[in-house]
Design a protein around this motif. Structure first.
Motif, short mmCIF file in Angstrom:
data_model
loop_
_atom_site.label_atom_id
_atom_site.label_comp_id
_atom_site.label_asym_id
_atom_site.label_seq_id
_atom_site.Cartn_x
_atom_site.Cartn_y
_atom_site.Cartn_z
N THR A 100 12.12 15.55 -7.60
CA THR A 100 11.00 16.41 -7.97
C THR A 100 10.13 16.77 -6.78
N GLY A 101 10.37 16.10 -5.63
CA GLY A 101 9.58 16.37 -4.43
C GLY A 101 8.54 15.33 -4.12
N LEU A 102 8.42 14.30 -4.97
CA LEU A 102 7.45 13.24 -4.72
C LEU A 102 8.02 12.28 -3.68
N LEU A 103 7.29 12.12 -2.58
CA LEU A 103 7.70 11.23 -1.49
C LEU A 103 6.69 10.09 -1.40
N GLU A 104 7.20 8.88 -1.38
CA GLU A 104 6.34 7.70 -1.37
C GLU A 104 6.70 6.78 -0.21
N PHE A 105 5.69 6.39 0.54
CA PHE A 105 5.83 5.38 1.58
C PHE A 105 5.13 4.12 1.10
N ARG A 106 5.89 3.04 0.91
CA ARG A 106 5.32 1.77 0.48
C ARG A 106 5.33 0.79 1.65
N ILE A 107 4.14 0.38 2.07
CA ILE A 107 3.99 -0.47 3.25
C ILE A 107 3.56 -1.86 2.83
N ALA A 108 4.30 -2.87 3.29
CA ALA A 108 3.99 -4.25 2.93
C ALA A 108 2.55 -4.60 3.32
N HIS A 137 0.87 -1.18 0.00
CA HIS A 137 0.00 0.00 0.00
C HIS A 137 0.91 1.22 0.00
N SER A 138 0.70 2.10 -0.98
CA SER A 138 1.56 3.26 -1.15
C SER A 138 0.82 4.54 -0.79
N PHE A 139 1.54 5.46 -0.15
CA PHE A 139 1.00 6.76 0.24
C PHE A 139 1.89 7.84 -0.37
N LEU A 140 1.29 8.78 -1.08
CA LEU A 140 2.05 9.79 -1.80
C LEU A 140 1.96 11.16 -1.11
N PHE A 141 3.11 11.83 -1.04
CA PHE A 141 3.21 13.19 -0.51
C PHE A 141 4.05 14.00 -1.49
N GLN A 142 3.94 15.33 -1.40
CA GLN A 142 4.68 16.19 -2.32
C GLN A 142 5.22 17.40 -1.58
N CYS A 143 6.46 17.76 -1.91
CA CYS A 143 7.03 19.02 -1.45
C CYS A 143 7.58 19.74 -2.66
#
Length: 345
Positions: free
Chosen positions: A187-195, A78-84
């Motif tokens: 580019t500022g895209l931050l991704e958290f990928r959780i098993a 499950h991936s969660f996207l954030f941006q700076c």
């Protein structure tokens, strides 16, 4: 010859590969190295093919670790996207900054020697990778790998208590290695990928909080905003005809201006919901006045795959969450994630 330490490490890496992927994947990897692959079982594959290749230097421990990264870091997540802003991302990616934090945390060795832990007692940062194709420039990305052990409960028996007549369910508890990935792009895209969880004991938003806390010194929250995937959900529905060569629609949930909710599901996993004009028209009508798509279950068609392949993609849950539900290669994952981002613009 392999040293005793290298032999131990090779067996650890092989054990992790054994749990993370199939013999077919490992054999295909060995073929690319010109190593014979015939073997009756996993033990045979190691003793007759991999270990001799390591001793003859046809294969390196780094090769096994690289393969492990490929097979356990992509898919079933499950991936969660954030941006700076790009400016903030470049500042966070400063090699001097990352090295200073790693040194303060006792993690400097991870840049060159990742920890090959199978079942750590607690969530542990095991790998830090700065991707820097040009040594004269700022790295283009940072990847932090966090491994944890999870308890998996599986039903093992159902019994009836003869004294009370009560039904008793017994569960067997085992442990499983879970791999989580944090990735910041320049580019500022931050991704958290959780098993993905085998037994969903916790909400993924809770697991996200734990993972963010683990890497907060490297990647503080300030300056990052959630990337809402509502545009992607709406585009997948409203442009379904134009997207028919790229995706197959399976399920959709929606909410209208009154808070009422609607769900439409295809008759089977092989059907394309988009071809059901009646259901699609009903959903369009439901959304006419300030409605929104709250979830989409689709299958992304992989280009140039023979035979044709699809990857299941869920865009649901938290506003910035999506999930690739099956194991896949790095390239396949990047393709699907790219589709999510393209649909969202």
């Amino acid at each position: 010859m392999l040293s005793d330490d290298d032999q131990k490490l090779a067996k650890i890496l092989f054990g992790l590969l054994k749990n993370a992927t199939s013999q077919a994947v490992v054999k295909e990897f060995l073929r690319t190295k010109g190593i014979p692959v015939s073997a009756q079982n996993w033990d045979d594959l190691y003793e007759k093919r991999i270990e001799p290749a390591l001793k003859d230097k046809k294969l390196a421990l780094k090769d096994l670790r690289d393969l492990l990264q490929q097979v356990e870091e992509f898919g079933k997540q499950h991936s969660f996207l954030f941006q700076c802003t790009e400016e903030r991302a470049i500042g966070l990616l400063s090699p001097a900054r990352i090295a200073s934090i790693a040194a303060a945390e006792g993690l400097s060795g991870l840049f060159t020697h990742p920890l090959d832990l199978e079942m750590p007692d607690e969530a542990t940062i095991v790998d830090i990778r700065l991707y820097r194709p040009d040594p004269q420039k700022t790295p283009v990305s940072l990847t932090i790998k966090v491994v944890e052990s999870r308890d998996i409960n599986r039903l093992s028996a159902v019994e009836t208590d003869p004294a009370t007549g009560e039904l008793i369910r017994r569960y067997a508890t085992t442990k499983k290695r879970a791999v989580n990935i944090v990735h910041l792009d320049h580019t500022g895209l931050l991704e958290f990928r959780i098993a993905s969880q085998d037994n969903q004991a916790k909400k993924y938003s809770e697991l996200l909080w734990v993972l963010k806390n683990k890497v907060r010194k490297f990647l503080p929250d300030d300056g990052f905003a959630e990337v809402s995937l509502s545009p992607a959900k709406n585009k997948i529905l409203r442009e379904r005809d134009n997207l028919s060569q790229e995706i197959r629609y399976s399920n959709s949930t929606a909410r209208n201006e009154f808070g009422a909710q609607m769900q439409i599901t295809s008759a089977s996993v092989d059907e394309n919901l988009s071809s059901d004009e009646g259901s699609m028209s009903a959903l369009d009508r439901f959304l006419e006045r300030d409605g929104e798509v709250t979830g989409a279950n689709i299958y992304v068609k992989l280009p140039d795959s023979d035979p044709p392949r699809e990857l299941r993609l869920l865009i649901s849950g938290e506003r910035n969450e999506f999930a690739v539900t099956v194991a896949c290669s790095a390239g396949e994952y990047e393709y699907v994630r790219g589709k999510v981002i393209a649909f969202n613009t």
